[in-house]
Design an enzyme around this catalytic site. Structure first.
Site, PDB file in Angstrom:
ATOM      1  N   CYS A 135       0.830  -1.205   0.000  1.00 11.81           N
ATOM      2  CA  CYS A 135       0.000   0.000   0.000  1.00 11.81           C
ATOM      3  C   CYS A 135       0.865   1.255   0.000  1.00 11.81           C
ATOM      4  O   CYS A 135       1.265   1.737   1.067  1.00 11.81           O
ATOM      5  CB  CYS A 135      -0.921  -0.019   1.222  1.00 11.81           C
ATOM      6  SG  CYS A 135      -1.939   1.445   1.339  1.00 11.81           S
ATOM      7  N   CYS A 138      -0.348   4.228   2.015  1.00 13.89           N
ATOM      8  CA  CYS A 138      -0.176   4.083   3.473  1.00 13.89           C
ATOM      9  C   CYS A 138       1.293   4.262   3.869  1.00 13.89           C
ATOM     10  O   CYS A 138       1.583   4.830   4.911  1.00 13.89           O
ATOM     11  CB  CYS A 138      -0.589   2.688   3.955  1.00 13.89           C
ATOM     12  SG  CYS A 138      -2.042   2.018   3.196  1.00 13.89           S
ATOM     13  N   ASP A 139       2.207   3.737   3.066  1.00 13.56           N
ATOM     14  CA  ASP A 139       3.600   3.600   3.516  1.00 13.56           C
ATOM     15  C   ASP A 139       4.629   4.431   2.772  1.00 13.56           C
ATOM     16  O   ASP A 139       5.804   4.436   3.148  1.00 13.56           O
ATOM     17  CB  ASP A 139       4.014   2.115   3.443  1.00 13.56           C
ATOM     18  CG  ASP A 139       3.163   1.264   4.375  1.00 13.56           C
ATOM     19  OD1 ASP A 139       2.677   1.810   5.382  1.00 13.56           O
ATOM     20  OD2 ASP A 139       2.977   0.073   4.094  1.00 13.56           O
TER      21      ASP A 139
END
Ligand code: NAP
Length: 322
Positions: A135, A138-139
């Protein structure tokens, strides 16, 4: 066991599930949504959603899901953020289990979605969260000024790579073929980005590093040569798996585990053949990525949720009048 028999239980919490909840709630069916502990589906893992109609400036994925949820709640849908652990579709009313608790319901809409597919390498699992991710929204932040790769050749791979360029110094897309599965517009965007490079006809065969990712081993499919590439992060974007393990043996699933619709088995045939979204079990309907591996868009999932809800309502009406 809960004594109350529900009209409809919706399993899932993405666009399909909440659209089904909005429609069944407005039809006075008092739906129960078993949304899962990590509610919201795949849009919770995205940043900008630019192609959901009604939001000309785009909207953040989690923000869009909050709106779906709020709209379902407004019409009286009950939402429980717990995971369904088992189902029994062999009894009527159907039973849905959430650990020790169970719910009885006349009908069910399965909208459980799909989850990330991993490469299946031993070191990949060990290094998830330590440089291996699925992701980018997200990261990506954790890879500021780092070197990363994205594995895959679909739209997800292109999108992940583009997100990563906001932070990383370089992003290589590694794809096992020469041609991409991704749409032309996404490939063009990736090509136009100076930080993105392409390694084609190649597979990641191992991930290196003890406590964090330090590199990968890449196999060239044409000459079988294996090379090592030092890097800081690996983003796996090779597709998804339907969330259907709890339905095995209860309804028909295809060879990849996606829910099969009754109309695919008996096109137009039998008294229930006209229900497009009904599964192999009468009274159990399906919507979204858990059956649709083709479109997989928020807007198509929402459309399927609407269809499943309208059909569940019609089916319940007919049961009542019989
Ligand atoms: P996808 O289209 O199924 O592509 C998966 C890619 O991963 C393919 O290129 C596939 O290679 C590769 N792959 C699969 N298994 C692999 C393995 N074990 N090892 C190496 N490579 C592997 O999946 P997706 O990219 O997640 O997209 C899913 C759907 O969502 C699509 O319909 C897509 O259009 C949509 N989507 C749209 C957007 C957007 O419009 N912004 C963004 C994301 C996703 P092969 O090509 O060789 O099979």
């Amino acid at each position: 066991m809960e004594k109350n028999i529900r009209n409809v239980v919706i399993i899932g919490s993405g666009p399909a599930a909440f659209t089904a909840a909005i429609y069944t709630a407005r039809a006075n069916l008092s739906p129960l949504v078993l949304a899962g502990f990590k509610w919201g589906g795949q849009l919770m893992l995205t940043t900008d959603v630019e192609n959901y109609p009604g939001f000309p400036q785009g909207i953040l994925g989690p923000g869009l899901m909050e709106k779906f949820r709020e709209q379902a709640t407004r019409f009286g849908a009950e939402i429980i953020t717990e995971d369904v652990t088992a189902v029994d579709f062999k009894v009527r009313p159907f039973k849905i289990f959430v650990n020790q608790k169970s719910y009885q319901t006349r009908s069910v809409i399965i909208a459980a979605g799909a989850e990330t597919k991993w490469l299946g390498l031993t070191n990949e699992q060990r290094l998830i969260g330590k440089g291996v991710s699925s992701c980018a929204p997200c990261d990506a932040f954790f890879f500021k000024d780092k070197k990363v790769i994205v594995v895959g050749g679909g739209d997800s791979a292109m999108e992940e790579a583009l997100v990563l360029t906001k932070f990383a110094t370089s992003v290589a897309i590694i794809h096992r073929r020469e041609q991409f599965r991704a749409s032309k517009i996404m490939v063009d965007r990736a090509h136009a980005n100076k930080k993105i490079s392409f390694i084609l006809n190649s597979e990641v065969v191992d991930m290196l590093g003890k406590d964090k990712v330090e590199g990968v081993k890449i196999k060239n499919i044409i000459d079988a040569k294996i090379s090592q590439m030092p890097l800081d992060g690996v983003f796996v974007a090779i597709g998804h798996l339907p969330m259907t393990s709890i339905f095995t043996g209860q309804i028909d699933l295809d060879e990849k585990g996606y829910v099969v619709r009754r109309s695919q088995i008996h096109p137009g045939g039998g008294s229930t053949g006209n229900y497009k979204m009904m599964t192999s079990v009468e009274g159990v309907f399906v919507a979204g990525d858990v059956h649709d591996y083709h479109f997989r868009q928020a807007v198509t999932a929402a459309g399927y949720g609407c269809m499943a809800a309208l059909e569940a309502e019609k089916w319940l009406d007919i049961q009542e009048s019989n």
